[in-house]
Design an enzyme around this catalytic site. Structure first.
Site, PDB file in Angstrom:
ATOM      1  CE  LYS A  85     -18.976  41.058  23.124  1.00 50.52           C
ATOM      2  NZ  LYS A  85     -19.830  42.085  22.500  1.00 50.52           N
ATOM      3  CB  SER A 145     -19.808  36.551  24.392  1.00 52.69           C
ATOM      4  OG  SER A 145     -19.211  35.314  24.086  1.00 52.69           O
ATOM      5  CE1 TYR A 174     -16.355  39.550  20.982  1.00 52.56           C
ATOM      6  CE2 TYR A 174     -15.838  37.393  21.897  1.00 52.56           C
ATOM      7  CZ  TYR A 174     -16.760  38.287  21.401  1.00 52.56           C
ATOM      8  OH  TYR A 174     -18.070  37.932  21.330  1.00 52.56           O
TER       9      TYR A 174
HETATM   10  C1  UD1 Z   1     -15.987  31.969  19.618  1.00 46.82           C
HETATM   11  C2  UD1 Z   1     -15.888  32.764  20.905  1.00 46.82           C
HETATM   12  C3  UD1 Z   1     -17.189  33.443  21.220  1.00 46.82           C
HETATM   13  C4  UD1 Z   1     -17.687  34.220  20.047  1.00 46.82           C
HETATM   14  C5  UD1 Z   1     -17.822  33.272  18.861  1.00 46.82           C
HETATM   15  C6  UD1 Z   1     -18.333  33.970  17.636  1.00 46.82           C
HETATM   16  C7  UD1 Z   1     -14.415  32.046  22.727  1.00 46.82           C
HETATM   17  C8  UD1 Z   1     -14.228  31.075  23.862  1.00 46.82           C
HETATM   18  N1  UD1 Z   1     -15.534  31.890  22.014  1.00 46.82           N
HETATM   19  O1  UD1 Z   1     -16.765  30.816  19.900  1.00 46.82           O
HETATM   20  O2  UD1 Z   1     -17.027  34.315  22.318  1.00 46.82           O
HETATM   21  O3  UD1 Z   1     -18.923  34.804  20.369  1.00 46.82           O
HETATM   22  O4  UD1 Z   1     -16.547  32.711  18.582  1.00 46.82           O
HETATM   23  O5  UD1 Z   1     -17.440  34.945  17.191  1.00 46.82           O
HETATM   24  O6  UD1 Z   1     -13.586  32.863  22.492  1.00 46.82           O
HETATM   25  N2  UD1 Z   1     -13.899  24.960  14.410  1.00 46.82           N
HETATM   26  C9  UD1 Z   1     -13.269  24.068  13.568  1.00 46.82           C
HETATM   27  N3  UD1 Z   1     -12.784  24.529  12.365  1.00 46.82           N
HETATM   28  C10 UD1 Z   1     -12.929  25.829  11.978  1.00 46.82           C
HETATM   29  C11 UD1 Z   1     -13.574  26.725  12.842  1.00 46.82           C
HETATM   30  C12 UD1 Z   1     -14.038  26.273  14.054  1.00 46.82           C
HETATM   31  O7  UD1 Z   1     -13.118  22.891  13.887  1.00 46.82           O
HETATM   32  O8  UD1 Z   1     -12.445  26.179  10.877  1.00 46.82           O
HETATM   33  C13 UD1 Z   1     -14.438  24.468  15.688  1.00 46.82           C
HETATM   34  C14 UD1 Z   1     -13.828  25.130  16.915  1.00 46.82           C
HETATM   35  O9  UD1 Z   1     -12.691  24.416  17.346  1.00 46.82           O
HETATM   36  C15 UD1 Z   1     -14.989  25.035  17.905  1.00 46.82           C
HETATM   37  C16 UD1 Z   1     -16.234  25.083  17.034  1.00 46.82           C
HETATM   38  O10 UD1 Z   1     -15.803  24.779  15.719  1.00 46.82           O
HETATM   39  O11 UD1 Z   1     -14.958  23.806  18.541  1.00 46.82           O
HETATM   40  C17 UD1 Z   1     -16.893  26.442  17.040  1.00 46.82           C
HETATM   41  O12 UD1 Z   1     -15.919  27.424  16.752  1.00 46.82           O
HETATM   42  P1  UD1 Z   1     -16.317  28.944  16.454  1.00 46.82           P
HETATM   43  O13 UD1 Z   1     -17.418  28.985  15.455  1.00 46.82           O
HETATM   44  O14 UD1 Z   1     -15.062  29.677  16.133  1.00 46.82           O
HETATM   45  O15 UD1 Z   1     -16.936  29.466  17.854  1.00 46.82           O
HETATM   46  P2  UD1 Z   1     -16.326  29.415  19.332  1.00 46.82           P
HETATM   47  O16 UD1 Z   1     -14.848  29.322  19.298  1.00 46.82           O
HETATM   48  O17 UD1 Z   1     -17.082  28.397  20.095  1.00 46.82           O
END
Ligand code: UD1
Length: 333
Positions: free
Chosen positions: A153, A124, A149
């Site tokens: 990795k 990842s 997690y």
């Molecule tokens: C995270 C993990 C990554 C993992 C991936 C998929 C880290 C740094 N990253 O990525 O290793 O492979 O999840 O499981 O730990 N968001 C919202 N509202 C929501 C959900 C998300 O605004 O309800 C935003 C988050 O703040 C972020 C973006 O959407 O900016 C993407 O979030 P998400 O899909 O959870 O992925 P990551 O956090 O980037």
């Protein structure tokens, strides 16, 4: 090739199994179904006209894994099996270290016993940690993560590098995924997590499908063009194809090679919401809430190494990712 896919009934695993079967590989799936459903196998068969061999088991169960290697001459392994919820890993670190490390170590021991020397590992972008500037390049130090997690990795990458040093005929490709989203064009496979989704796209899908009221955007005051976080979203089918390219690479190379799989482009949370609304014609109500702890403002991949070593490049657009997600949501109400 006879390819063993651990975690092959999961979100990325199932899409990869489809591409493997379509490319005429013999696929053997091992999955404990702790975060996947058995009917995924029917759906794979519906898409491909062929069903993979399936063993419901934990791949840390050495005796049973040895039986799988006895029954099938395994040429290569793609290892997806593992716990993957970032937030849960903070609450249950031991479960994450035990499960993710044990399954990999057991797998490697059994591969060694049976002379299997090709492995593609699902790593990842989280291994780049908070200190590297983006775009992330494979040459940057990747030795830190924000969650247990992510640390699993980092640790598994280390184990595979040390193992490859000790076994010069071994090849491990460590694929560092950015943010996989989207679904199979058939609408039969997609990301359908248990409970309330933690990740952005499945959450948008639930809101659009009427199952959740509104999306909370985590933070609107980041130093990005629209104030929301930017990520490198890539289509899960592109990602699956990347695994086939990595298998081809492992056939004729040695050592442990880390390779980013991303598009090389950043998309903000708001841009993704707007793209989804445009292709679906559905409004996705949202509010801007506080930042989520541990989130980085922005990161995306330097995607050159995948192009150079694997001949792989992402083909699908953000609109394609949204369209296929919406199709999956509608077909699975
Ligand atoms: C995270 C993990 C990554 C993992 C991936 C998929 C880290 C740094 N990253 O990525 O290793 O492979 O999840 O499981 O730990 N968001 C919202 N509202 C929501 C959900 C998300 O605004 O309800 C935003 C988050 O703040 C972020 C973006 O959407 O900016 C993407 O979030 P998400 O899909 O959870 O992925 P990551 O956090 O980037």
């Amino acid at each position: 090739m006879n390819v063993l896919v651990t975690g092959g009934a999961g979100y990325i695993g199932s899409h990869t199994v489809v591409e493997l079967i379509n490319a005429r590989h013999q696929v053997i799936v091992v999955d404990d179904l702790s975060n996947a459903r058995i009917d995924v196998l029917d759906r794979i068969e519906e898409i491909c006209g062929r069903r993979p061999e399936f063993y419901q088991m934990d791949c840390a169960d050495k005796n049973r894994l040895q039986q799988v290697f006895i029954h099938h001459r395994i040429d290569a392994v793609i290892h997806f099996a593992g716990f993957k919820a970032v937030g849960e890993s903070v609450k249950k670190p031991l479960a994450y270290y035990r499960n993710n490390l044990d399954s990999t170590m057991t797998l490697l021991e059994v591969m060694e016993e049976f002379g299997c020397r090709k492995l593609v590992f699902s790593s990842s972008a989280t291994v780049y940690g908070p200190d590297n500037p983006h775009p992330y390049k494979e040459s940057m130090p990747a030795v830190c993560s924000a969650s247990p997690y992510g640390w699993t990795k980092v640790m598994i990458e280390r184990i595979l590098k040390d193992y490859a040093t000790a076994h010069p005929n071994f090849c491990a490709v460590l694929l560092r995924y950015f943010n996989p989203i989207g679904a199979h064009v058939s609408g039969l496979l997609g990301d359908d997590p248990n409970g309330i989704p933690n990740n952005l796209m499945p959450y948008i899908g639930r809101v659009a499908g009427g199952k959740l009221e509104r999306l909370t955007i985590f933070g609107g005051d980041y130093p990005t063009p629209d104030g929301t976080c930017q990520r490198d979203y890539l289509h899960v089918v592109d990602l699956a194809i990347g695994h086939l390219k990595a298998l081809e690479y492992a056939e004729s190379n040695h050592g442990a090679e880390a390779i980013n799989l991303g598009t090389g482009k950043g998309t903000s949370v708001l841009e993704l919401v707007y793209a989804f609304q445009k292709v679906s014609g559905i409004q996705v109500p949202y509010v801007i809430g506080p930042r989520r702890e541990g989130d980085l403002p922005a990161f995306w991949a330097d995607a050159e190494k995948a192009k150079r070593l694997l001949g792989w490049e992402a083909m699908y657009t953000v609109e394609d990712m949204c369209r296929s997600t919406w199709n999956f949501v509608r077909k699975n109400k």
